[in-house]
Write an enzyme that holds these catalytic residues in place. Structure first.
Site, PDB file in Angstrom:
ATOM      1  N   LYS A 220      44.944  49.056  23.007  1.00 22.62           N
ATOM      2  CA  LYS A 220      46.355  48.667  23.063  1.00 22.62           C
ATOM      3  C   LYS A 220      47.160  49.510  22.085  1.00 22.62           C
ATOM      4  O   LYS A 220      46.736  49.720  20.940  1.00 22.62           O
ATOM      5  CB  LYS A 220      46.478  47.187  22.682  1.00 22.62           C
ATOM      6  N   ASP A 248      47.193  51.554  26.541  1.00 24.38           N
ATOM      7  CA  ASP A 248      48.014  50.602  27.291  1.00 24.38           C
ATOM      8  C   ASP A 248      49.166  50.126  26.411  1.00 24.38           C
ATOM      9  O   ASP A 248      48.945  49.513  25.366  1.00 24.38           O
ATOM     10  CB  ASP A 248      47.119  49.409  27.693  1.00 24.38           C
ATOM     11  N   GLU A 274      48.889  53.332  30.264  1.00 19.46           N
ATOM     12  CA  GLU A 274      49.162  52.218  31.187  1.00 19.46           C
ATOM     13  C   GLU A 274      50.488  51.561  30.830  1.00 19.46           C
ATOM     14  O   GLU A 274      50.806  51.381  29.654  1.00 19.46           O
ATOM     15  CB  GLU A 274      48.008  51.231  31.036  1.00 19.46           C
ATOM     16  N   GLU A 303      49.786  45.788  36.949  1.00 22.90           N
ATOM     17  CA  GLU A 303      49.530  44.372  36.658  1.00 22.90           C
ATOM     18  C   GLU A 303      50.785  43.524  36.761  1.00 22.90           C
ATOM     19  O   GLU A 303      50.707  42.313  36.929  1.00 22.90           O
ATOM     20  CB  GLU A 303      48.824  44.193  35.309  1.00 22.90           C
ATOM     21  N   ASP A 326      46.326  43.734  41.327  1.00 22.77           N
ATOM     22  CA  ASP A 326      46.101  42.486  40.588  1.00 22.77           C
ATOM     23  C   ASP A 326      45.926  41.355  41.602  1.00 22.77           C
ATOM     24  O   ASP A 326      46.797  41.140  42.445  1.00 22.77           O
ATOM     25  CB  ASP A 326      47.293  42.213  39.667  1.00 22.77           C
ATOM     26  N   HIS A 353      43.414  45.778  37.689  1.00 20.55           N
ATOM     27  CA  HIS A 353      43.664  45.015  36.468  1.00 20.55           C
ATOM     28  C   HIS A 353      42.800  43.761  36.514  1.00 20.55           C
ATOM     29  O   HIS A 353      42.723  43.085  37.542  1.00 20.55           O
ATOM     30  CB  HIS A 353      45.144  44.612  36.398  1.00 20.55           C
TER      31      HIS A 353
HETATM   32  C1  LFC Z   1      48.690  39.816  27.864  1.00 21.39           C
HETATM   33  C2  LFC Z   1      47.476  40.430  28.493  1.00 21.39           C
HETATM   34  O1  LFC Z   1      46.354  40.213  27.683  1.00 21.39           O
HETATM   35  C3  LFC Z   1      47.638  41.933  28.717  1.00 21.39           C
HETATM   36  O2  LFC Z   1      47.669  42.554  27.480  1.00 21.39           O
HETATM   37  C4  LFC Z   1      46.515  42.481  29.579  1.00 21.39           C
HETATM   38  O3  LFC Z   1      46.643  41.998  30.880  1.00 21.39           O
HETATM   39  C5  LFC Z   1      46.473  43.977  29.568  1.00 21.39           C
HETATM   40  O4  LFC Z   1      47.672  44.569  29.903  1.00 21.39           O
HETATM   41  C6  LFC Z   1      45.337  44.599  30.335  1.00 21.39           C
HETATM   42  O5  LFC Z   1      45.530  45.649  30.891  1.00 21.39           O
HETATM   43  O6  LFC Z   1      44.268  44.000  30.344  1.00 21.39           O
HETATM   44 MG    MG Z   2      47.443  46.379  30.916  1.00 18.38          MG
END
Ligand code: LFC
Ligand code: MG
Length: 448
Positions: A220, A248, A274, A303, A326, A353
């Site tokens: 992240k 991401d 991402e 997502e 998704d 996702h």
């Molecule tokens: C709020 C969530 O955990 C996201 O951070 C999650 O879906 C993330 O974008 C991912 O790609 O897994």
């Molecule tokens: Mg993500």
């Protein structure tokens, strides 16, 4: 298939206090409580279908209202009536003359559509005694096509083109099915590097993941550039030059800012960035894709992509290099099939996702079908995996050597344990009652 009538639909608000430990945190969602609107449909002969859509805590009650609003379309219907004209049924749910005003096919109402239709698909697969991926793999291509609503996408993919793709996919599908049963579908992990995790935890989780065979990792980014540089360096050093790194940003940046920021992270050789910017900004994604192409970095998104129309435009505009379907954001399997087929036509790899609660359980079925019957390729393809909350499912995912092993139980792997649902219901479940008690209220702002 027996002629069963759907006589009941119930929906529950099920939340897990994941924010307490920063699981799932990113640059925009700093305190997610992984949650679901959990739907159970029941037939007159006692068969049940389970469906869900994923949420982050607050607001799940709104999705419940939307599910209730859709329930009238389902109750009283026979399963065979639905599946003999699934396209028509999908249209009823998404194009009702009054209700479409609160969508159409986006936001809360589309999440609710996903939850309800996921339950119907689960019911269908159970009634056939097959896991959902196998129901799809064995289905006649024409029948698959009859589940898809092609409205708004025929300028990119006609019904005939979709059918041709599926007919071509029949060649060699038995071998690919055997290959999947033996080796599974490749996965990457996001579990090691949530934004709220300190470096020490990052290192420990990454070490553990490497020792169990993971080679592809997502980190992240997006809140603080210096933190990102440090964290990406750390992960790259740990996974070595041959490991795969993805980053991401969860929609944190403006277009120009995305390009500048990611350029600063290019030395760590991410495969993709991402969600660099607003999920609705198709031309913005196209501009970012163009700017980052010389650095060998692709753009991934999906997502929070509302529907097939948005995916169509992202593909037409060369705005993404990885399609992230998704299972709970798009209109269930029906709409995901449309996106898988469009991605195939545009030759863009699909990397679903997953994570959250239940997303891995569901989406594995779709990506198995994609490989066996549509893409026939594993190049640049992998499915996300996150190691949280699987213990609450009746048929949790099975990961072996960083691969998803095809589920064998009938259905869409959507059924949760009754005990888990009861304990985590919001706000009356024990877990939440305990958290609300003054002594245990750890972070009132996140759980009020
Ligand atoms: C709020 C969530 O955990 C996201 O951070 C999650 O879906 C993330 O974008 C991912 O790609 O897994
Ligand atoms: Mg993500």
């Amino acid at each position: 298939m027996s002629k069963t009538e759907i006589v009941r639909l119930s929906v529950s608000d099920v939340r897990f206090p994941t924010s307490l430990e920063q699981h799932g945190s990113d640059a925009m969602h700093t305190d997610p409580d992984y949650s679901v609107a959990y739907v159970v449909i029941e037939t007159d002969d006692g068969l049940k279908g389970y469906g869900l859509t994923f949420t982050l805590g607050k607001g799940t009650e709104i999705v419940l209202c939307a599910v209730e609003a859709l329930s009238g379309f389902v109750i009283g219907k026979h399963l065979d009536e639905i599946v003999n004209d699934f396209r028509g049924f999908y249209r009823q749910l998404t194009s009702d003359g009054q209700m479409r005003w609160i969508g159409p096919e986006k936001g809360v109402i589309q999440l609710a559509t996903a939850a309800v239709l996921n339950a119907v698909w689960d019911l269908w697969a159970r009634s056939e005694g097959k896991p959902l991926w196998k129901l799809l793999v064995d289905m006649d291509p024409k029948k698959l096509i009859s589940c898809i609503d092609f409205r708004y996408i025929t300028d990119a993919l006609t019904e005939q083109e979709a059918l041709d793709i599926l007919l071509k996919g029949q060649e060699g599908k038995r071998q690919r099915e055997e290959q999947m049963l033996e080796k599974g579908y490749p996965a990457y992990t996001t579990s090691c590097a949530w934004l709220g995790y300190p470096d020490q935890q990052l290192k420990q989780l990454c070490t553990e993941a490497l020792s169990t065979g993971w080679t592809r990792f997502k980190v992240k980014v997006g809140a603080d550039l210096q933190d990102d540089i440090r964290r990406c360096r750390l992960i790259r050093q740990m996974i070595g030059p041959s490991g795969t790194l993805m980053i991401d940003a969860n929609q944190r940046w403006d277009v120009g800012e995305a390009v500048t920021w990611v350029t600063r992270l290019a030395e760590f050789r991410p495969l993709w960035i991402e969600e660099p910017t607003s999920p609705d900004d198709i031309l913005g994604h196209a501009a970012i894709s163009k700017a980052l192409a010389p650095l060998g970095i692709g753009v991934a998104t999906g997502e929070q992509c509302h529907n097939r129309v948005m995916f169509k435009q992202l593909l037409q505009a060369s705005a993404l290099q990885f399609v992230q379907i998704d299972s709970c954001r798009l209109g269930s399997v029906n709409e995901n099939l449309a996106v898988l087929l469009m991605a195939c036509k545009f030759q863009v790899p699909v990397c679903p996702h997953a994570g959250g609660v239940g997303l891995c359980e569901l989406v594995q079925h779709l990506i198995l079908f994609d490989y066996i019957c549509v893409s026939a390729s594993l190049d640049n393809r992998m499915c996300e995996y996150v190691d949280h909350l699987h213990e609450h499912f009746k048929s949790p995912v099975i990961i072996r050597d960083a691969h998803y092993m095809p589920p064998k139980d009938p259905g869409y792997s959507t059924e949760m344990l009754e005990e888990s649902v009861r304990r985590h219901q919001y706000p009356q479940g024990e877990v939440w009652q305990e958290l609300q008690s003054p002594a245990k209220r750890a972070r009132p702002s996140a759980h009020s």
